[in-house]
Design a protein around this motif. Structure first.
Motif, PDB file in Angstrom:
ATOM      1  N   ARG A  16     -21.048  41.693  45.805  1.00  0.00           N
ATOM      2  CA  ARG A  16     -20.999  40.807  46.971  1.00  0.00           C
ATOM      3  C   ARG A  16     -20.179  39.565  46.654  1.00  0.00           C
ATOM      4  NH1 ARG A  16     -26.226  37.880  49.739  1.00  0.00           N
ATOM      5  NH2 ARG A  16     -25.405  37.843  51.859  1.00  0.00           N
ATOM      6  N   ILE A  17     -19.292  39.195  47.572  1.00  0.00           N
ATOM      7  CA  ILE A  17     -18.428  38.015  47.435  1.00  0.00           C
ATOM      8  C   ILE A  17     -18.515  37.230  48.738  1.00  0.00           C
ATOM      9  CG2 ILE A  17     -16.079  37.160  47.052  1.00  0.00           C
ATOM     10  CD1 ILE A  17     -16.976  38.794  44.662  1.00  0.00           C
ATOM     11  N   GLU A  18     -18.808  35.930  48.635  1.00  0.00           N
ATOM     12  CA  GLU A  18     -18.806  35.061  49.817  1.00  0.00           C
ATOM     13  C   GLU A  18     -17.495  34.299  49.849  1.00  0.00           C
ATOM     14  OE1 GLU A  18     -21.623  31.752  52.074  1.00  0.00           O
ATOM     15  OE2 GLU A  18     -22.093  32.340  50.015  1.00  0.00           O
ATOM     16  N   ILE A  19     -16.918  34.209  51.037  1.00  0.00           N
ATOM     17  CA  ILE A  19     -15.674  33.467  51.245  1.00  0.00           C
ATOM     18  C   ILE A  19     -15.988  32.360  52.233  1.00  0.00           C
ATOM     19  CG2 ILE A  19     -13.267  33.590  51.960  1.00  0.00           C
ATOM     20  CD1 ILE A  19     -13.818  35.381  49.559  1.00  0.00           C
ATOM     21  N   MET A  20     -15.662  31.112  51.859  1.00  0.00           N
ATOM     22  CA  MET A  20     -16.030  29.953  52.663  1.00  0.00           C
ATOM     23  C   MET A  20     -14.842  29.012  52.880  1.00  0.00           C
ATOM     24  SD  MET A  20     -19.573  28.954  50.707  1.00  0.00           S
ATOM     25  CE  MET A  20     -20.360  28.141  52.088  1.00  0.00           C
ATOM     26  N   GLN A  21     -14.849  28.344  54.031  1.00  0.00           N
ATOM     27  CA  GLN A  21     -13.889  27.275  54.302  1.00  0.00           C
ATOM     28  C   GLN A  21     -14.667  26.117  54.904  1.00  0.00           C
ATOM     29  OE1 GLN A  21     -10.567  28.285  56.817  1.00  0.00           O
ATOM     30  NE2 GLN A  21      -9.705  26.236  56.687  1.00  0.00           N
ATOM     31  N   ARG A  22     -14.394  24.916  54.392  1.00  0.00           N
ATOM     32  CA  ARG A  22     -15.060  23.733  54.941  1.00  0.00           C
ATOM     33  C   ARG A  22     -14.552  23.463  56.355  1.00  0.00           C
ATOM     34  NH1 ARG A  22     -14.418  21.701  49.358  1.00  0.00           N
ATOM     35  NH2 ARG A  22     -16.513  21.650  48.487  1.00  0.00           N
ATOM     36  N   ASP A  23     -15.470  23.014  57.222  1.00  0.00           N
ATOM     37  CA  ASP A  23     -15.092  22.632  58.600  1.00  0.00           C
ATOM     38  C   ASP A  23     -14.124  21.474  58.568  1.00  0.00           C
ATOM     39  OD1 ASP A  23     -16.623  24.548  59.837  1.00  0.00           O
ATOM     40  OD2 ASP A  23     -18.308  23.204  60.188  1.00  0.00           O
ATOM     41  N   MET A  57     -11.078  46.413  53.379  1.00  0.00           N
ATOM     42  CA  MET A  57     -12.246  45.829  52.722  1.00  0.00           C
ATOM     43  C   MET A  57     -13.253  45.376  53.781  1.00  0.00           C
ATOM     44  SD  MET A  57     -11.266  46.318  49.668  1.00  0.00           S
ATOM     45  CE  MET A  57     -12.641  45.597  48.802  1.00  0.00           C
ATOM     46  N   PRO A  58     -14.539  45.453  53.481  1.00  0.00           N
ATOM     47  CA  PRO A  58     -15.548  45.042  54.462  1.00  0.00           C
ATOM     48  C   PRO A  58     -15.537  43.532  54.681  1.00  0.00           C
ATOM     49  CG  PRO A  58     -16.587  45.527  52.359  1.00  0.00           C
ATOM     50  CD  PRO A  58     -15.142  45.908  52.218  1.00  0.00           C
ATOM     51  N   VAL A  59     -15.814  43.126  55.898  1.00  0.00           N
ATOM     52  CA  VAL A  59     -15.962  41.710  56.255  1.00  0.00           C
ATOM     53  C   VAL A  59     -17.205  41.624  57.128  1.00  0.00           C
ATOM     54  CG1 VAL A  59     -14.974  39.761  57.525  1.00  0.00           C
ATOM     55  CG2 VAL A  59     -13.486  41.244  56.152  1.00  0.00           C
ATOM     56  N   ARG A  60     -18.187  40.835  56.672  1.00  0.00           N
ATOM     57  CA  ARG A  60     -19.439  40.695  57.403  1.00  0.00           C
ATOM     58  C   ARG A  60     -19.773  39.224  57.585  1.00  0.00           C
ATOM     59  NH1 ARG A  60     -20.029  44.727  53.911  1.00  0.00           N
ATOM     60  NH2 ARG A  60     -20.970  43.508  52.262  1.00  0.00           N
ATOM     61  N   GLY A  61     -20.074  38.850  58.816  1.00  0.00           N
ATOM     62  CA  GLY A  61     -20.539  37.501  59.083  1.00  0.00           C
ATOM     63  C   GLY A  61     -21.985  37.339  58.630  1.00  0.00           C
ATOM     64  N   ASP A  62     -22.474  36.124  58.706  1.00  0.00           N
ATOM     65  CA  ASP A  62     -23.850  35.844  58.316  1.00  0.00           C
ATOM     66  C   ASP A  62     -24.307  34.612  59.086  1.00  0.00           C
ATOM     67  OD1 ASP A  62     -25.680  37.077  56.116  1.00  0.00           O
ATOM     68  OD2 ASP A  62     -26.043  34.926  55.932  1.00  0.00           O
ATOM     69  N   LYS A  63     -25.511  34.186  58.848  1.00  0.00           N
ATOM     70  CA  LYS A  63     -26.050  33.003  59.520  1.00  0.00           C
ATOM     71  C   LYS A  63     -25.165  31.797  59.231  1.00  0.00           C
ATOM     72  CE  LYS A  63     -30.658  34.833  58.990  1.00  0.00           C
ATOM     73  NZ  LYS A  63     -31.851  34.801  58.144  1.00  0.00           N
ATOM     74  N   PRO A  64     -25.030  30.902  60.197  1.00  0.00           N
ATOM     75  CA  PRO A  64     -24.200  29.711  59.978  1.00  0.00           C
ATOM     76  C   PRO A  64     -24.767  28.801  58.885  1.00  0.00           C
ATOM     77  CG  PRO A  64     -24.906  29.893  62.285  1.00  0.00           C
ATOM     78  CD  PRO A  64     -25.599  30.969  61.532  1.00  0.00           C
ATOM     79  N   VAL A  65     -23.860  28.130  58.205  1.00  0.00           N
ATOM     80  CA  VAL A  65     -24.206  27.100  57.225  1.00  0.00           C
ATOM     81  C   VAL A  65     -23.451  25.850  57.647  1.00  0.00           C
ATOM     82  CG1 VAL A  65     -23.984  26.368  54.825  1.00  0.00           C
ATOM     83  CG2 VAL A  65     -24.632  28.728  55.342  1.00  0.00           C
ATOM     84  N   ALA A  66     -24.178  24.762  57.844  1.00  0.00           N
ATOM     85  CA  ALA A  66     -23.566  23.510  58.303  1.00  0.00           C
ATOM     86  C   ALA A  66     -22.403  23.112  57.396  1.00  0.00           C
ATOM     87  CB  ALA A  66     -24.609  22.406  58.357  1.00  0.00           C
TER      88      ALA A  66
END
Length: 119
Positions: free
Chosen positions: A112-119, A89-98
Motif C-alpha cells: 500500500r502506498i499513499e499519495i498526498m498533496q497539500r491543499d 495501477m490501482p487508484v483508490r480514494g479514502d476518507k478526507p484528511v484536513a
C-alpha cells in the motif's frame, strides 16, 4: 534522547522484484535510484525523491503490506493519478484528511502506498 527525524522507510519486495520496483518508483513516481553501500546485501534497491529515502529489501517470505504504508507528498496529484491509471495501477480514494488531497495505490507487489498533496 528524542527522535529528531526520519532517515528512511523500508518496504519488503519479493525475490527478483528489483526491475519491477525500478519501473514503478523511477518510471511512474519519478524517484531516482541511489547506490547501496557495498557491504550490504546485493539484493534490493534504494531510491530517493525530494527528502524521501526509500529502501526496498528482499524478503524470501514476502507478504505485501496492506495496511502499513509510506505516504509520499507530491506537487501534482492529478498528473500522478493519470500516470498511474495509464499504467494500469490501482487508484483508490479514502476518507478526507484536513489540509490534503490524497489517494492510495499499490506498488507492483501489492504494498500500500499513499499519495498526498497539500491543499
Amino acid at each position: 534522547m528524542p527522535v529528531i527525524g526520519l532517515d528512511h522507510v523500508q518496504l519488503a519486495i519479493p525475490e527478483n522484484g528489483e526491475d519491477a520496483a525500478r519501473s514503478f518508483f523511477i518510471g511512474i513516481l519519478g524517484m531516482r535510484e541511489v547506490p547501496k553501500p557495498s557491504n550490504l546485501s546485493r539484493q534490493g534497491c534504494w531510491f530517493e525523491g525530494g527528502a524521501v529515502n526509500l529502501h526496498l529489501g528482499v524478503d524470501p517470505d514476502f507478504r505485501p503490506a496492506k495496511k502499513a504504508h509510506p505516504a509520499f507528498l507530491v506537487d501534482d496529484l492529478d498528473a500522478l493519478e493519470k500516470r498511474l491509471r495509464l499504467k494500469g495501477m490501482p487508484v483508490r480514494g479514502d476518507k478526507p484528511v484536513a489540509g490534503y488531497n490524497r489517494f492510495f495505490t499499490e506498488d507492483p507487489f501489492g504494498n500500500r502506498i499513499e499519495i498526498m498533496q497539500r491543499d
